[in-house]
Design a protein around this motif. Structure first.
Motif, PDB file in Angstrom:
ATOM      1  N   GLY A  14      -2.644   7.187   2.258  1.00  0.00           N
ATOM      2  CA  GLY A  14      -2.919   7.746   0.943  1.00  0.00           C
ATOM      3  C   GLY A  14      -1.850   7.399  -0.066  1.00  0.00           C
ATOM      4  N   HIS A  15      -0.883   6.577   0.320  1.00  0.00           N
ATOM      5  CA  HIS A  15       0.186   6.116  -0.563  1.00  0.00           C
ATOM      6  C   HIS A  15       0.339   4.600  -0.391  1.00  0.00           C
ATOM      7  CE1 HIS A  15       1.082  10.386   0.074  1.00  0.00           C
ATOM      8  NE2 HIS A  15       1.633  10.374  -1.128  1.00  0.00           N
ATOM      9  N   CYS A  16       0.680   3.936  -1.465  1.00  0.00           N
ATOM     10  CA  CYS A  16       0.895   2.492  -1.421  1.00  0.00           C
ATOM     11  C   CYS A  16       2.388   2.193  -1.526  1.00  0.00           C
ATOM     12  CB  CYS A  16       0.144   1.791  -2.553  1.00  0.00           C
ATOM     13  SG  CYS A  16      -1.528   1.287  -2.091  1.00  0.00           S
ATOM     14  N   HIS A  17       2.910   1.427  -0.588  1.00  0.00           N
ATOM     15  CA  HIS A  17       4.297   1.003  -0.584  1.00  0.00           C
ATOM     16  C   HIS A  17       4.431  -0.281  -1.409  1.00  0.00           C
ATOM     17  CE1 HIS A  17       5.270   3.948   2.590  1.00  0.00           C
ATOM     18  NE2 HIS A  17       4.051   3.674   3.039  1.00  0.00           N
ATOM     19  N   PRO A  18       5.665  -0.694  -1.730  1.00  0.00           N
ATOM     20  CA  PRO A  18       5.837  -1.900  -2.560  1.00  0.00           C
ATOM     21  C   PRO A  18       5.137  -3.132  -2.004  1.00  0.00           C
ATOM     22  CG  PRO A  18       7.900  -0.696  -2.448  1.00  0.00           C
ATOM     23  CD  PRO A  18       6.948   0.007  -1.516  1.00  0.00           C
ATOM     24  N   SER A  19       5.184  -3.332  -0.693  1.00  0.00           N
ATOM     25  CA  SER A  19       4.523  -4.500  -0.119  1.00  0.00           C
ATOM     26  C   SER A  19       3.006  -4.426  -0.312  1.00  0.00           C
ATOM     27  CB  SER A  19       4.866  -4.617   1.368  1.00  0.00           C
ATOM     28  OG  SER A  19       4.442  -3.450   2.072  1.00  0.00           O
ATOM     29  N   GLU A  20       2.440  -3.228  -0.234  1.00  0.00           N
ATOM     30  CA  GLU A  20       1.000  -3.064  -0.415  1.00  0.00           C
ATOM     31  C   GLU A  20       0.608  -3.209  -1.876  1.00  0.00           C
ATOM     32  OE1 GLU A  20       0.315   0.024   3.333  1.00  0.00           O
ATOM     33  OE2 GLU A  20       0.670   0.788   1.318  1.00  0.00           O
ATOM     34  N   VAL A  21       1.426  -2.679  -2.786  1.00  0.00           N
ATOM     35  CA  VAL A  21       1.142  -2.833  -4.217  1.00  0.00           C
ATOM     36  C   VAL A  21       1.244  -4.301  -4.609  1.00  0.00           C
ATOM     37  CG1 VAL A  21       1.914  -2.220  -6.539  1.00  0.00           C
ATOM     38  CG2 VAL A  21       1.883  -0.486  -4.743  1.00  0.00           C
ATOM     39  N   ARG A  22       2.213  -5.028  -4.051  1.00  0.00           N
ATOM     40  CA  ARG A  22       2.359  -6.455  -4.360  1.00  0.00           C
ATOM     41  C   ARG A  22       1.094  -7.218  -3.981  1.00  0.00           C
ATOM     42  NH1 ARG A  22       3.174 -11.147  -2.067  1.00  0.00           N
ATOM     43  NH2 ARG A  22       3.109 -10.233   0.017  1.00  0.00           N
ATOM     44  N   LYS A  23       0.549  -6.919  -2.804  1.00  0.00           N
ATOM     45  CA  LYS A  23      -0.684  -7.585  -2.383  1.00  0.00           C
ATOM     46  C   LYS A  23      -1.860  -7.189  -3.273  1.00  0.00           C
ATOM     47  CE  LYS A  23       0.791  -7.828   2.459  1.00  0.00           C
ATOM     48  NZ  LYS A  23       0.514  -7.371   3.845  1.00  0.00           N
ATOM     49  N   ALA A  24      -1.884  -5.939  -3.718  1.00  0.00           N
ATOM     50  CA  ALA A  24      -2.972  -5.498  -4.597  1.00  0.00           C
ATOM     51  C   ALA A  24      -2.913  -6.202  -5.945  1.00  0.00           C
ATOM     52  CB  ALA A  24      -2.905  -3.986  -4.793  1.00  0.00           C
ATOM     53  N   LEU A  25      -1.718  -6.469  -6.442  1.00  0.00           N
ATOM     54  CA  LEU A  25      -1.585  -7.138  -7.738  1.00  0.00           C
ATOM     55  C   LEU A  25      -2.042  -8.593  -7.682  1.00  0.00           C
ATOM     56  CD1 LEU A  25       1.840  -5.742  -9.019  1.00  0.00           C
ATOM     57  CD2 LEU A  25      -0.460  -5.037  -9.669  1.00  0.00           C
TER      58      LEU A  25
END
Length: 277
Positions: free
Chosen positions: A159-170
Motif C-alpha cells: 500500500g506504499h510505493c518506495h523510491p525504486s517503485e516510484v521510479r519504475k512507475a514514472l
C-alpha cells in the motif's frame, strides 16, 4: 551497427507512445485539483471518493418521478416551439403531464419507448456526491488510471510505493530518473505538502493519495530533481546514470562504449589463431 540502429528506433517508438501519456497527464491537472479539493472538503481519501462517485441504483419512486419530469419538460418545449413557429395544432393538444406517443423520428429523441429493466437490476444514475461537486465519470478516469499504475508497481503490495517503485512507475510516462533522484523528488514533494521526511531519503514512501497528487504536479519536480540527489561514485554512479537515460539513449551509449572493446577483442582472437593456419 544495424542491430544498434534497429534497437534504438524500436525504443524511440515506445518513448513516443509514453510521451503521449505524459501529455494526457498534464492535461488532467485541473481535473486532479478539483478531485483533491473535494477530498479535502469531505476529509476522505481518493478511494473513498471513487466509491461515493460511483453510479447509484434508482428506486421505483425516483424513476417514476424522473419520468414525470421528462414528460413535463417535453410538453413545455413542444408548446413553446408551436407558439414560436405559429403552427396550428392538427389535433387538440394533450393536457400537460399526460403521456404522448411520439414517433421514432421525433426531434426530442424520446419516441422510442423505454424498455423495462430486468428483475433485480434497477437502473443507475449519477450519485449525489458527483452532482454536489460537479464531477463526471470521465473525471474519475484519472484516479482509476493512477490506481492501476500504483497497483502495478507496488510489488510488495504494502500500500506504499518506495523510491525504486516510484521510479519504475514514472517510466510509464517517459520520465527517467535514478532511484536517488526519485527519492530526493519524493522528499521535496512531501515537505511541500507539510509532511516530514526521514533523514535517509531512500526510506521515504508514498501512499496512493500522495502518489496521485505527485503525478498531477510531476513537472514541477522532475526539472530540478537531479540537482538535489545525493552524489554517488563508482558502480553506483554508473547505475544511476543508466537509470536516468531513456532506453534509446541507454542502448546507444552502451553500443558506443562496448564497440571499441569488441573490435579489440576480435583482433586479439584473430591474432591468437594465426599459428593454427
Amino acid at each position: 551497427a544495424a542491430c544498434q540502429f534497429g534497437a534504438v528506433q524500436y525504443f524511440q517508438l515506445k518513448e513516443k507512445r509514453k510521451a503521449v501519456k505524459l501529455a494526457g497527464l498534464q492535461k488532467a491537472k485541473q481535473v486532479a485539483e478539483k478531485l483533491f479539493s473535494a477530498c479535502k472538503n469531505e476529509k476522505i481519501n481518493l478511494l473513498d471518493m471513487m466509491s461515493k462517485c460511483s453510479a447509484t441504483a434508482v428506486s421505483d419512486d425516483q424513476e417514476a418521478a424522473h419520468k414525470d419530469q421528462v414528460k413535463l419538460k417535453v410538453d413545455e418545449e413542444e408548446l413553446a416551439a408551436v407558439a414560436n413557429d405559429g403552427i396550428a395544432w392538427s389535433s387538440p393538444p394533450t393536457p400537460m403531464g399526460t403521456r404522448r406517443n411520439y414517433p421514432a423520428s421525433s426531434s426530442c429523441g424520446l419516441g422510442r419507448p423505454v424498455e423495462p429493466h430486468p428483475a433485480g437490476l434497477p437502473p443507475r444514475r449519477k450519485s449525489d456526491f458527483s452532482i454536489k461537486y460537479n464531477m463526471s465519470e470521465a473525471d474519475m478516469l484519472f484516479i482509476k488510471d493512477a490506481e492501476r499504475i500504483f497497483q502495478r508497481f507496488d510489488q510488495d503490495r504494502s500500500g506504499h510505493c518506495h523510491p525504486s517503485e516510484v521510479r519504475k512507475a514514472l517510466t510509464y510516462f517517459n520520465i527517467y530518473l535514478s532511484t536517488g533522484c526519485t527519492a530526493a523528488m519524493m522528499c521535496m514533494f512531501l515537505r511541500d505538502e507539510g509532511a516530514t521526511t526521514p533523514a535517509d531519503e531512500m526510506e521515504v514512501v508514498l501512499t496512493f493519495d500522495q502518489f496521485t497528487l505527485l503525478l498531477s504536479q510531476i513537472e514541477r519536480y522532475t526539472v530540478h530533481a537531479k540537482r538535489h540527489a545525493t552524489p554517488t561514485r563508482g558502480l553506483s554512479h554508473l547505475v544511476a546514470k543508466l537509470q536516468s537515460l531513456p532506453p534509446s539513449r541507454r542502448c546507444d551509449w552502451l553500443a558506443r562504449s562496448l564497440f571499441p572493446a569488441i573490435v579489440v577483442l576480435t583482433m586479439l582472437i584473430f591474432y591468437l589463431l594465426l599459428p593454427l593456419y
